[in-house]
Write a protein that holds these residues in place. Structure first.
Motif, PDB file in Angstrom:
ATOM      1  N   UNK A  10      -9.374   5.282  -3.780  1.00  0.00           N
ATOM      2  CA  UNK A  10     -10.568   4.779  -4.466  1.00  0.00           C
ATOM      3  C   UNK A  10     -11.526   4.110  -3.501  1.00  0.00           C
ATOM      4  N   UNK A  11     -11.000   3.291  -2.587  1.00  0.00           N
ATOM      5  CA  UNK A  11     -11.854   2.616  -1.611  1.00  0.00           C
ATOM      6  C   UNK A  11     -12.518   3.624  -0.690  1.00  0.00           C
ATOM      7  N   UNK A  12     -11.766   4.651  -0.291  1.00  0.00           N
ATOM      8  CA  UNK A  12     -12.357   5.672   0.581  1.00  0.00           C
ATOM      9  C   UNK A  12     -13.508   6.399  -0.114  1.00  0.00           C
ATOM     10  N   UNK A  13     -13.313   6.718  -1.397  1.00  0.00           N
ATOM     11  CA  UNK A  13     -14.383   7.414  -2.131  1.00  0.00           C
ATOM     12  C   UNK A  13     -15.628   6.551  -2.249  1.00  0.00           C
ATOM     13  N   UNK A  14     -15.451   5.265  -2.481  1.00  0.00           N
ATOM     14  CA  UNK A  14     -16.600   4.370  -2.589  1.00  0.00           C
ATOM     15  C   UNK A  14     -17.357   4.262  -1.273  1.00  0.00           C
ATOM     16  N   UNK A  15     -16.618   4.220  -0.150  1.00  0.00           N
ATOM     17  CA  UNK A  15     -17.286   4.152   1.161  1.00  0.00           C
ATOM     18  C   UNK A  15     -18.105   5.393   1.430  1.00  0.00           C
TER      19      UNK A  15
ATOM     20  N   UNK B 126       0.809  -1.217   0.000  1.00  0.00           N
ATOM     21  CA  UNK B 126       0.000   0.000   0.000  1.00  0.00           C
ATOM     22  C   UNK B 126       0.844   1.270   0.000  1.00  0.00           C
ATOM     23  N   UNK B 127       2.193   1.155  -0.010  1.00  0.00           N
ATOM     24  CA  UNK B 127       3.046   2.334  -0.053  1.00  0.00           C
ATOM     25  C   UNK B 127       3.444   2.692  -1.481  1.00  0.00           C
ATOM     26  N   UNK B 128       3.189   1.817  -2.417  1.00  0.00           N
ATOM     27  CA  UNK B 128       3.514   2.116  -3.800  1.00  0.00           C
ATOM     28  C   UNK B 128       2.478   3.060  -4.389  1.00  0.00           C
ATOM     29  N   UNK B 129       2.732   3.524  -5.610  1.00  0.00           N
ATOM     30  CA  UNK B 129       1.803   4.459  -6.263  1.00  0.00           C
ATOM     31  C   UNK B 129       0.446   3.805  -6.495  1.00  0.00           C
ATOM     32  N   UNK B 130       0.485   2.540  -6.942  1.00  0.00           N
ATOM     33  CA  UNK B 130      -0.791   1.824  -7.156  1.00  0.00           C
ATOM     34  C   UNK B 130      -1.536   1.646  -5.855  1.00  0.00           C
ATOM     35  N   UNK B 131      -0.818   1.362  -4.764  1.00  0.00           N
ATOM     36  CA  UNK B 131      -1.477   1.192  -3.472  1.00  0.00           C
ATOM     37  C   UNK B 131      -2.157   2.462  -2.996  1.00  0.00           C
ATOM     38  N   UNK B 132      -1.488   3.629  -3.215  1.00  0.00           N
ATOM     39  CA  UNK B 132      -2.115   4.880  -2.785  1.00  0.00           C
ATOM     40  C   UNK B 132      -3.391   5.163  -3.576  1.00  0.00           C
ATOM     41  N   UNK B 133      -3.349   4.895  -4.889  1.00  0.00           N
ATOM     42  CA  UNK B 133      -4.555   5.098  -5.700  1.00  0.00           C
ATOM     43  C   UNK B 133      -5.683   4.189  -5.225  1.00  0.00           C
TER      44      UNK B 133
END
Length: 570
Positions: free
Chosen positions: A369-374, A358-365
């Protein structure tokens, strides 16, 4: 131009094979266009078959490109023998390949060939290569028949080695049933050799040259049923042992050793199915019972067909799977992890440690994304709860309205019928109107609606194509609901893969279960593993038909439908 096929021509089969009670001729093999010198086979002399001695006649001198009836264009001569010739031709009117037998109109056997061809054409049984035309014209007699470019001669199949018991069982079953039907119409083959049997791409066997091949060669017999039964027994014997059941070689197969007589197949080759071995002997040894079991001999195709039906069903062989590749050991498993490299080993550049997931660029995206969906889900849920509460307040009854006033508002309105109630299935039966035996696994019918999703009713296996091998339009189950009822939804669960299905229903006024396919009208259709069939219009019926039209592949190399559960609601 049609491709040439050694399995497609219904010509006189000339690979050293007279019927099993007569000696063989040497000539060109059907559809092969090449000379094949094969030793004549030694067979028991029953005194029942005769081949009339005819004067040697030259076949008609025709050439490629010649047209018959301004329609059939001759392409290639594949047989030239005893005053007749056989050709691959093209029907220019229908643009399809056909086979043609030609002989002079004054040939001694011309009339018998015409009569045999016309009788065979009237049979119309799809298990035989069909005669399309039989004509006498311009001092010529010619017989036109089907050409099957996708079929394979049994001669070629036997050259590959012994057949599996399952394949040999289907061979003798289909041949005996077909010849039973032919003899009921007074037709015999008398030249039932490996070259006269074809297997299509769907796995079905078809017989060519019914009555015609024997007429072309002038073969007659006093006991035609016995001759054809013995011929089927010889084909089964060859399929089981890869040997011809007589002393001389024939059809690319070695004969039996001289001086030892006719041995049962299971004594010629190890591992032969015992039941099929005894069946071959009962068809071949017509003057007494077999040595292993005191079973009566089979002297007619019908007796042989009944003996096949009485056998336990033979399962197809288990499918074989390719072995996985060898497992590759890693450096860690080889024990070098954590050890200093060998002094002579080449040093490599250190591999950087990857960042945490989750520290990589893909992990941050992904986190954003999950936060926006929640957040969106919480907002939507709050809005729906508020709307529901407001709606309940609006529907609240005015305190001043009495119960009697509310009752008056509904006067004259008929109650809405309750939907979604389950309808019990009183009984069911298999429905196979286009099959040869008109039956499709009747023993397992109750498993399709017993409430157990792990049990199922299955169709037969069909090879080649998912639409029942192209043999018929479908099969199904007729469900009796006990009385006329309103049918709202029929839910059908399948095992094995996507299955195409139709819902059909009999008329509401049907007093008894209809027996014809046309009596059931299509009201819905679908495809999948769990299919919900809903009629587009209100439906009332007592008899509904679940009709399968396309089957999924099975693990046995064929296509097979499996119905695990049927539920009907109003």
């Amino acid at each position: 131009m049609a491709e040439r096929s050694t399995a497609a021509v219904d010509v006189a089969d000339n690979s050293g094979d007279e019927p099993l009670t007569a000696q063989a001729d040497k000539a060109t093999t059907d559809g092969a266009a090449q000379k094949e010198n094969t030793a004549e086979r030694e067979t028991p002399d029953t005194g029942s078959e005769r081949q009339r001695a005819e004067p040697s006649l030259a076949p008609p001198e025709l050439h490629s490109g010649h047209k018959l009836a301004r329609r059939y264009r001759l392409e290639e001569c594949v047989t030239r023998l005893d005053g007749f010739s056989s050709w691959r031709a093209v029907d220019e009117k229908l643009r399809r390949a056909v086979g043609v037998h030609l002989l002079p109109a004054d040939h001694p056997r011309a009339r018998s060939v015409l009569a045999a061809a016309r009788s065979a054409a009237l049979l119309g049984d799809p298990r035989f290569v069909q005669v399309l035309d039989a004509v006498e014209e311009n001092d010529l007699v010619y017989v036109v028949h089907e050409w099957l470019p996708d079929a394979t001669e049994l001669t070629a199949l036997l050259a590959l080695g012994p057949m599996e018991p399952h394949d040999a069982y289907h061979l003798v079953d289909q041949l005996s049933q077909a010849m039973t039907a032919a003899h009921r119409e007074g037709l015999a083959h008398l030249r039932l050799t490996p070259g006269a049997v074809l297997r299509t791409s769907t796995g079905q066997y078809r017989i060519r040259g019914l009555a015609v091949n024997a007429a072309l060669r002038g073969i007659t017999t006093d006991r035609p049923q016995r001759a054809d039964t013995e011929a089927i027994g010889a084909l089964l014997y060859a399929a089981l042992t890869h040997r011809w059941p007589y002393q001389n070689n024939a059809y690319g197969l070695s004969g039996l050793p001289k001086g030892i007589g006719l041995l049962p197949p299971d004594q010629v080759r190890a591992g032969v199915h015992r039941g099929l071995s005894e069946l071959a002997m009962r068809a071949l040894v017509n003057d007494g019972a077999t040595a292993s079991r005191q079973e009566p001999p089979c002297t007619t195709p019908e007796e042989l067909s009944k003996a096949v039906a009485a056998m336990p069903r033979i399962r197809p062989p288990e499918p074989t799977f390719a072995s996985p590749p060898d497992y590759q050991r890693t450096t860690y498993q080889q024990g070098t992890y954590g050890r200093p490299p060998h002094p002579g080993a080449m040093t490599t550049q250190a591999i950087p440690t990857p960042p945490a997931p989750l520290e990589s660029r893909t992990g941050r995206v992904l986190k954003w994304g999950v936060a926006a969906l929640l957040i969106a889900a919480l907002g939507l849920g709050s809005w729906q709860i508020a709307e529901k509460l407001i709606g309940q307040g609006e529907e609240r009854v005015d305190p001043g309205t009495t119960q009697s006033e509310t009752g008056n508002k509904n006067e004259g309105v008929s109650p809405v019928p309750e939907t979604g109630k389950p309808i019990s299935i009183e009984s069911a039966r298999d429905f196979d109107p286009f099959g040869q035996d008109r039956s499709e696994k009747p023993a397992g019918i109750k498993k399709s609606y017993d409430g157990n999703p792990n049990s199922y009713w299955n169709t037969d296996g069909y090879r080649g194509k998912s639409n029942f091998g192209g043999l018929k339009a479908g099969v199904g189950l007729i469900l009796d609901l006990g009385k006329v009822q309103s049918v709202g939804t029929v839910d059908v669960s399948f095992l094995g893969g996507h299955t195409s299905v139709e819902l059909r229903a009999a008329s509401e006024n049907a007093g008894s279960e209809p027996g014809s396919f046309e009596a059931y009208s299509k009201v819905a259709e679908g495809s999948g593993t769990n299919v919900s069939l809903k009629p587009s219009k209100p439906l009332k019926s007592r008899y509904v038909l679940v009709w399968l039209t396309n089957l999924p592949p099975s693990g046995e190399g064929d296509f097979r439908g499996k119905v695990s559960e049927i539920k009907i609601t109003t």
